[in-house]
Design a protein around this motif. Structure first.
Motif, short mmCIF file in Angstrom:
data_model
loop_
_atom_site.label_atom_id
_atom_site.label_comp_id
_atom_site.label_asym_id
_atom_site.label_seq_id
_atom_site.Cartn_x
_atom_site.Cartn_y
_atom_site.Cartn_z
N SER A 11 0.81 -1.22 0.00
CA SER A 11 0.00 0.00 0.00
C SER A 11 0.84 1.27 0.00
N SER A 12 2.14 1.15 0.25
CA SER A 12 3.04 2.30 0.33
C SER A 12 4.23 2.07 -0.59
N PRO A 13 5.17 3.01 -0.67
CA PRO A 13 6.36 2.78 -1.50
C PRO A 13 7.21 1.60 -1.04
N ILE A 14 7.01 1.15 0.20
CA ILE A 14 7.76 0.00 0.71
C ILE A 14 7.03 -1.28 0.33
N CYS A 15 7.75 -2.19 -0.32
CA CYS A 15 7.20 -3.50 -0.66
C CYS A 15 7.64 -4.48 0.41
N SER A 16 6.69 -5.11 1.09
CA SER A 16 7.00 -5.94 2.25
C SER A 16 6.24 -7.26 2.18
N VAL A 17 6.94 -8.35 2.51
CA VAL A 17 6.32 -9.68 2.56
C VAL A 17 6.73 -10.36 3.86
N VAL A 26 7.94 -16.14 10.97
CA VAL A 26 8.95 -17.10 10.51
C VAL A 26 10.04 -16.37 9.72
N GLY A 27 9.63 -15.43 8.88
CA GLY A 27 10.59 -14.67 8.09
C GLY A 27 9.91 -13.51 7.41
N GLN A 28 10.70 -12.49 7.05
CA GLN A 28 10.13 -11.32 6.38
C GLN A 28 11.19 -10.68 5.50
N SER A 29 10.72 -9.91 4.53
CA SER A 29 11.61 -9.20 3.63
C SER A 29 10.92 -7.93 3.18
N GLU A 30 11.70 -6.85 3.02
CA GLU A 30 11.12 -5.61 2.51
C GLU A 30 12.11 -4.90 1.61
N LEU A 31 11.55 -4.15 0.69
CA LEU A 31 12.36 -3.43 -0.29
C LEU A 31 11.89 -1.98 -0.32
N SER A 38 5.74 -4.14 -8.80
CA SER A 38 5.36 -5.02 -9.91
C SER A 38 6.50 -5.94 -10.34
N SER A 39 7.72 -5.46 -10.25
CA SER A 39 8.85 -6.25 -10.74
C SER A 39 9.52 -7.09 -9.66
N HIS A 40 9.27 -6.78 -8.38
CA HIS A 40 10.01 -7.46 -7.32
C HIS A 40 9.16 -8.30 -6.37
N LEU A 41 7.85 -8.07 -6.34
CA LEU A 41 7.02 -8.74 -5.34
C LEU A 41 7.08 -10.26 -5.44
N SER A 42 6.88 -10.81 -6.63
CA SER A 42 6.90 -12.27 -6.79
C SER A 42 8.27 -12.85 -6.46
N VAL A 43 9.31 -12.13 -6.83
CA VAL A 43 10.68 -12.58 -6.53
C VAL A 43 10.90 -12.60 -5.02
N MET A 44 10.43 -11.57 -4.34
CA MET A 44 10.57 -11.51 -2.88
C MET A 44 9.85 -12.66 -2.19
N VAL A 45 8.66 -12.99 -2.68
CA VAL A 45 7.91 -14.10 -2.11
C VAL A 45 8.66 -15.41 -2.33
N ILE A 76 -1.53 -4.02 -7.40
CA ILE A 76 -0.46 -5.00 -7.60
C ILE A 76 -0.52 -6.08 -6.52
N GLY A 77 -0.70 -5.66 -5.27
CA GLY A 77 -0.78 -6.62 -4.18
C GLY A 77 -1.97 -7.55 -4.32
N ALA A 78 -3.12 -7.00 -4.69
CA ALA A 78 -4.33 -7.82 -4.85
C ALA A 78 -4.16 -8.82 -5.99
N ALA A 79 -3.59 -8.37 -7.12
CA ALA A 79 -3.41 -9.26 -8.26
C ALA A 79 -2.45 -10.39 -7.92
N ALA A 80 -1.37 -10.07 -7.23
CA ALA A 80 -0.41 -11.10 -6.85
C ALA A 80 -1.03 -12.10 -5.87
N ALA A 81 -1.74 -11.59 -4.87
CA ALA A 81 -2.37 -12.47 -3.89
C ALA A 81 -3.37 -13.40 -4.55
N LYS A 82 -4.18 -12.86 -5.47
CA LYS A 82 -5.15 -13.70 -6.19
C LYS A 82 -4.43 -14.77 -7.00
N GLY A 83 -3.34 -14.40 -7.63
CA GLY A 83 -2.59 -15.37 -8.42
C GLY A 83 -2.07 -16.51 -7.58
N PHE A 84 -1.50 -16.18 -6.42
CA PHE A 84 -1.00 -17.22 -5.52
C PHE A 84 -2.14 -18.12 -5.04
#
Length: 229
Positions: A11-17, A26-31, A38-45, A76-84
């Motif tokens: 929801s913000s400029p920070i991409c966090s999983v 268990v674990g987390q990552s943020e960029l 759009s280019s990093h979310l799936s890779v981060m997951v 972007i977050g909603a589309a990725a979540a739906k895809g997973f």
């Protein structure tokens, strides 16, 4: 059996999983890189699951930050979540960005019960997306777009100490500089960790979203324009 939940915060400029097991991290990552979702979310997951020795097959649900926030980021977050969820036939959860921010602050604040918690997300100019919560997450003022002035939330500030935080809080601080009940905590950003902590409770209550029809909570209408060229 343990319940693993994968959480996405875009929801913000920070991409966090984040990945939680029964509500425990268990674990987390943020960029912290503008326009990287759009280019990093799936890779981060993928990297998070690999680094924690898990796969999507271990995950019971994917949780997305529901908004309000960046239109593009939320989509972007909603589309990725739906895809997973489609790919692995798992449940979809959605957690309010504002409520998660309040939870994030309240759980790390001394004497938390003494405050009301007011997350403010910058909506440009003197406008913010905001809400008001107790330390237990009870909603006192519903999420809404606010135009800031010296009278904003004055009724609440006359009765209780209010802690303000989030990307929009700094521009409100000078307007209530003389208000003794107003306190500010700067540098607080949305995090998938808080999303995941609340998601486990939502999962137990079976507050699942329809994967096909889920839309983020934009709070304001999305405006689009036709390119001039």
């Amino acid at each position: 059996m343990s319940t693993f939940i994968l959480s996405l915060e875009t929801s913000s400029p920070i991409c966090s999983v984040a990945l939680h097991r029964d509500g425990m991290l268990v674990g987390q990552s943020e960029l912290r890189l503008e326009k990287s979702h759009s280019s990093h979310l799936s890779v981060m997951v993928s990297q998070l699951l690999e680094n924690t020795n898990h796969t999507l097959a271990d995950v019971a649900a994917v949780t997305v930050s529901d908004g309000p926030g960046s239109y593009t980021g939320l989509r972007i977050g909603a589309a990725a979540a739906k895809g997973f969820c489609y790919a692995s036939d798992i449940q979809l959860l959605a957690i309010s960005t504002l409520r998660a921010l309040a939870h994030q602050v309240a759980t790390t604040t001394a004497h938390a019960h003494e405050y009301l918690y007011c997350p403010m997300l910058d909506a440009r100019r003197m406008e913010v997306y905001s809400a008001l919560y107790t330390h237990t997450g009870e909603e006192v003022v519903a999420p809404a777009p606010l135009v800031l002035d010296s009278a904003t939330l004055s009724e609440q500030l006359t009765r209780r100490r209010v802690l303000f935080f989030g990307s929009g809080a700094a521009k409100f601080q000078p307007l209530v500089a003389e208000q003794p009940h107003a306190a500010f905590l700067l540098g607080i950003e949305p995090s998938a960790i808080a999303i995941g902590e609340l998601a486990y409770e939502a999962y137990q209550r079976q507050e699942f979203q329809d994967v096909a029809y889920y839309e983020p909570f934009y709070l304001k209408e999305v405006y689009t324009t036709t390119p001039k060229a």
